[in-house]
Design a protein around this motif. Structure first.
Motif, mmCIF file in Angstrom:
data_model
loop_
_atom_site.group_PDB
_atom_site.id
_atom_site.type_symbol
_atom_site.label_atom_id
_atom_site.label_comp_id
_atom_site.label_asym_id
_atom_site.label_seq_id
_atom_site.Cartn_x
_atom_site.Cartn_y
_atom_site.Cartn_z
ATOM 1 N N ASN A 50 -72.483 9.873 32.646
ATOM 2 C CA ASN A 50 -71.215 10.985 33.495
ATOM 3 C C ASN A 50 -71.407 11.927 32.294
ATOM 4 O O ASN A 50 -70.141 13.205 32.715
ATOM 5 N N LEU A 51 -71.397 11.640 30.799
ATOM 6 C CA LEU A 51 -70.730 12.058 29.546
ATOM 7 C C LEU A 51 -71.310 13.251 28.578
ATOM 8 O O LEU A 51 -72.795 12.167 28.794
ATOM 9 N N SER A 52 -70.746 14.278 28.743
ATOM 10 C CA SER A 52 -71.963 15.492 27.870
ATOM 11 C C SER A 52 -71.877 14.040 26.397
ATOM 12 O O SER A 52 -71.437 13.706 26.410
ATOM 13 N N HIS A 53 -72.995 14.310 25.518
ATOM 14 C CA HIS A 53 -72.851 14.534 24.195
ATOM 15 C C HIS A 53 -72.032 14.156 23.319
ATOM 16 O O HIS A 53 -72.089 13.427 22.331
ATOM 17 N N ASP A 54 -71.605 15.741 23.415
ATOM 18 C CA ASP A 54 -70.908 15.739 22.934
ATOM 19 C C ASP A 54 -69.635 15.144 22.760
ATOM 20 O O ASP A 54 -68.251 14.522 22.441
ATOM 21 N N SER A 55 -69.287 14.472 24.664
ATOM 22 C CA SER A 55 -68.134 14.093 24.619
ATOM 23 C C SER A 55 -68.055 12.404 24.622
ATOM 24 O O SER A 55 -67.017 11.764 23.750
ATOM 25 N N LEU A 56 -69.855 12.095 25.015
ATOM 26 C CA LEU A 56 -69.782 10.410 24.237
ATOM 27 C C LEU A 56 -69.005 10.405 22.671
ATOM 28 O O LEU A 56 -68.864 9.706 22.027
ATOM 29 N N LEU A 57 -70.279 10.870 21.275
ATOM 30 C CA LEU A 57 -69.847 10.986 20.458
ATOM 31 C C LEU A 57 -68.437 12.048 19.637
ATOM 32 O O LEU A 57 -68.445 12.196 18.419
ATOM 33 N N LEU A 58 -67.419 12.453 20.814
ATOM 34 C CA LEU A 58 -65.939 13.060 20.298
ATOM 35 C C LEU A 58 -65.230 11.794 20.338
ATOM 36 O O LEU A 58 -64.580 12.080 21.486
ATOM 37 N N MET A 59 -64.160 11.171 20.012
ATOM 38 C CA MET A 59 -63.385 10.516 20.348
ATOM 39 C C MET A 59 -62.092 11.097 20.113
ATOM 40 O O MET A 59 -61.758 11.860 19.177
ATOM 41 N N GLU A 60 -61.242 11.261 21.141
ATOM 42 C CA GLU A 60 -59.790 12.326 21.765
ATOM 43 C C GLU A 60 -59.087 11.224 20.321
ATOM 44 O O GLU A 60 -58.968 9.704 19.912
ATOM 45 N N PRO A 61 -57.841 11.865 19.588
ATOM 46 C CA PRO A 61 -56.614 11.796 18.722
ATOM 47 C C PRO A 61 -55.873 10.768 20.232
ATOM 48 O O PRO A 61 -55.556 10.893 20.440
ATOM 49 N N THR A 62 -55.534 9.661 19.302
ATOM 50 C CA THR A 62 -55.200 8.529 19.503
ATOM 51 C C THR A 62 -53.836 7.975 19.096
ATOM 52 O O THR A 62 -52.694 7.284 19.295
ATOM 53 N N GLU A 63 -53.841 8.839 17.471
ATOM 54 C CA GLU A 63 -53.202 8.394 16.142
ATOM 55 C C GLU A 63 -51.787 8.044 17.248
ATOM 56 O O GLU A 63 -50.381 7.450 16.738
ATOM 57 N N LYS A 64 -50.682 9.232 17.699
ATOM 58 C CA LYS A 64 -49.491 9.509 17.953
ATOM 59 C C LYS A 64 -49.405 8.323 19.041
ATOM 60 O O LYS A 64 -48.260 7.442 18.700
ATOM 61 N N LYS A 65 -49.720 8.328 20.178
ATOM 62 C CA LYS A 65 -49.388 7.848 21.094
ATOM 63 C C LYS A 65 -49.582 6.329 20.670
ATOM 64 O O LYS A 65 -48.540 5.168 21.068
ATOM 65 N N LEU A 66 -50.347 5.808 20.061
ATOM 66 C CA LEU A 66 -50.894 4.642 19.141
ATOM 67 C C LEU A 66 -49.986 3.752 18.377
ATOM 68 O O LEU A 66 -49.003 2.941 18.030
ATOM 69 N N SER A 67 -50.063 4.646 17.672
ATOM 70 C CA SER A 67 -47.995 4.576 16.685
ATOM 71 C C SER A 67 -46.857 4.744 17.137
ATOM 72 O O SER A 67 -45.796 3.491 17.360
ATOM 73 N N GLU A 68 -46.291 5.301 18.593
ATOM 74 C CA GLU A 68 -45.400 4.644 19.086
ATOM 75 C C GLU A 68 -45.050 3.555 20.208
ATOM 76 O O GLU A 68 -43.998 2.517 19.892
ATOM 77 N N PHE A 69 -46.431 2.890 20.140
ATOM 78 C CA PHE A 69 -46.873 2.193 21.507
ATOM 79 C C PHE A 69 -46.503 0.403 20.265
ATOM 80 O O PHE A 69 -45.673 -0.022 20.192
ATOM 81 N N ARG A 70 -47.165 0.608 18.919
ATOM 82 C CA ARG A 70 -46.699 -0.131 18.093
ATOM 83 C C ARG A 70 -45.465 0.052 17.452
ATOM 84 O O ARG A 70 -45.570 -1.175 17.303
ATOM 85 N N GLU A 71 -44.882 0.711 17.340
ATOM 86 C CA GLU A 71 -43.557 0.478 17.039
ATOM 87 C C GLU A 71 -42.175 0.414 18.629
ATOM 88 O O GLU A 71 -41.397 -0.507 17.823
ATOM 89 N N GLU A 72 -42.672 0.861 19.610
ATOM 90 C CA GLU A 72 -42.037 -0.590 20.387
ATOM 91 C C GLU A 72 -42.305 -1.693 20.328
ATOM 92 O O GLU A 72 -41.366 -2.823 20.675
ATOM 93 N N SER A 73 -43.668 -2.014 20.391
ATOM 94 C CA SER A 73 -43.748 -3.412 20.159
ATOM 95 C C SER A 73 -43.545 -4.326 18.865
ATOM 96 O O SER A 73 -42.791 -5.726 19.067
ATOM 97 N N ARG A 74 -43.081 -3.542 17.871
ATOM 98 C CA ARG A 74 -42.399 -4.260 16.710
ATOM 99 C C ARG A 74 -41.655 -4.551 16.340
ATOM 100 O O ARG A 74 -40.817 -5.095 15.981
ATOM 101 N N SER A 75 -40.803 -3.453 17.424
ATOM 102 C CA SER A 75 -39.014 -3.731 17.803
ATOM 103 C C SER A 75 -38.651 -4.581 18.638
ATOM 104 O O SER A 75 -38.153 -5.957 18.202
ATOM 105 N N PHE A 76 -39.672 -4.884 19.586
ATOM 106 C CA PHE A 76 -39.384 -5.922 20.565
ATOM 107 C C PHE A 76 -40.143 -7.393 19.658
ATOM 108 O O PHE A 76 -37.942 -7.978 20.141
ATOM 109 N N MET A 77 -40.915 -7.026 18.872
ATOM 110 C CA MET A 77 -40.653 -9.220 17.782
ATOM 111 C C MET A 77 -38.818 -8.863 17.497
ATOM 112 O O MET A 77 -38.474 -10.319 17.379
#
Length: 361
Positions: free
Chosen positions: A326-353
């Motif tokens: 169901n995904l196009s060739h370009d959609s399959l091989l082009l990864m969406e950026p997640t750096e900002k959201k992942l960095s926020e999630f990581r910092e929240e988790s480290r803060s919990f610890m």
């Protein structure tokens, strides 16, 4: 005391109670990540993995055991050589990368329970050790998971109430525990996200294959192999599958290369070197995100919340579905950026610890 330099503070012994002894890539890698993160946050303390061994977990990873059907038993026998090789390699990884200590939790001042599905009674046989039974020290749950199967009885509720801090890996479990305890229980990221891409690449072993899509199946999806082979043909790439689920079909299939009994380090290398990852595995998904690799999770039935919750958090809902086609060739091989959201999630988790550990001295 004024002027105290901290030299007189007691050195804490911190234990991690999880499924460290499972010959499962995600299990040992999340354990390693939690160990390394705690060491970085508490450099003056001792961090060990508690060598606790649940009988049901031990049994589930036996090289030979009675299965439900004749075909499963035949398949199991045929895979014995690769399973023995895999067992040696997992043992080697634990020996090199995990500091395994005493099996008695009461030899530790603080115990971190998790991550992984330590609160799944189907996996543990209702083993209350994972809820801190008979442990007298400080109890902290980090990223505990239940596979959607937890039963919070009055006994379990009382044990959870004795935890100094609790966090869960899935939003659905956080909501269950929050409601039962009458307080907010945060959701944190799986420990593998607490280490950076570069930190993981330091221990990854690069495979010789190039220009390939990687397949890795944990949860069952009946059309998995067909999807992998069709996608490889469509993209003009070879298909490499890391074998986890043993199947007779793999002895006759000529359209994929099956990597059997590989080391933990090479598992990382296969994901890091892939052009696309197709999986039904939570940690297959997690490491695809960490290594910034395009991926697709083929839908499966039970226990999918651990993946869908993660994809929702990072805005990657389109990477989960019934068919890769169901995904196009370009959609399959082009990864969406997640750096900002992942960095926020990581910092929240480290803060919990960090906050959870502030009250341990």
């Amino acid at each position: 005391m004024a002027g105290d330099t901290g030299k007189n503070l007691k050195k804490l012994r911190i234990g991690i109670l999880t499924f460290h002894n499972a010959d499962n890539y995600g299990a040992v890698l999340q354990c390693y990540a939690l160990q390394e993160t705690l060491r970085s946050l508490r450099p003056d303390d001792e961090v060990c993995v508690i060598d606790y061994r649940n009988p049901l977990i031990e049994k589930s990873y036996r090289v030979l055991g009675l299965r439900r059907s004749v075909l499963e038993n035949i398949s199991q026998i045929l895979y014995v050589p690769s399973q023995l090789k895999k067992r040696r390699r997992f043992s080697s990884f634990r020996g090199e990368f995990l500091s395994v200590g005493s099996p008695d939790p009461n030899e530790y001042d603080v115990v971190f329970y998790g991550s992984d599905q330590i609160w799944n009674p189907e996996l543990t046989g209702d083993d209350l050790a994972y809820f801190g039974a008979n442990f007298r020290g400080t109890k902290i749950a980090y990223g505990a998971s239940d596979g959607g199967e937890i039963k919070i009885t009055e006994e379990v509720k009382k044990m959870l109430g004795d935890f100094n801090s609790i966090s869960c890996r899935e939003k659905s479990l956080s909501e269950k525990v929050s409601e039962r305890l009458g307080k907010i229980v945060p959701t944190v990221c799986d420990p593998v996200f607490l280490l950076s891409k570069d930190e993981w690449l330091k221990i990854a072993v690069k495979p010789h294959e190039q220009n390939y899509i990687l397949a890795y199946k944990i949860a069952e999806n009946i059309g998995f192999d067909d999807e992998v082979e069709r996608t490889a043909s469509r993209l003009g790439k070879k298909a490499v599958q890391v074998v986890y689920i043993k199947s007779l079909r793999k002895f006759f299939c000529k359209k994929q290369h099956f990597a059997e009994g590989i080391s933990v380090e090479k598992f990382l290398g296969y994901i890091a070197g892939a052009d696309l990852v197709i999986t039904t595995s939570f940690h297959g998904t997690a490491f695809s995100i960490i290594f910034e690799k395009p991926f697709f999770v083929l839908a499966f039935g039970s226990r999918s919340e651990r993946i869908t919750d993660l994809l929702d958090r990072l805005g990657l809902q389109g990477r989960y579905g019934g068919s890769v086609q169901n995904l196009s060739h370009d959609s399959l091989l082009l990864m969406e950026p997640t750096e900002k959201k992942l960095s926020e999630f990581r910092e929240e988790s480290r803060s919990f610890m960090q906050t959870a550990m502030e009250f341990c001295r």
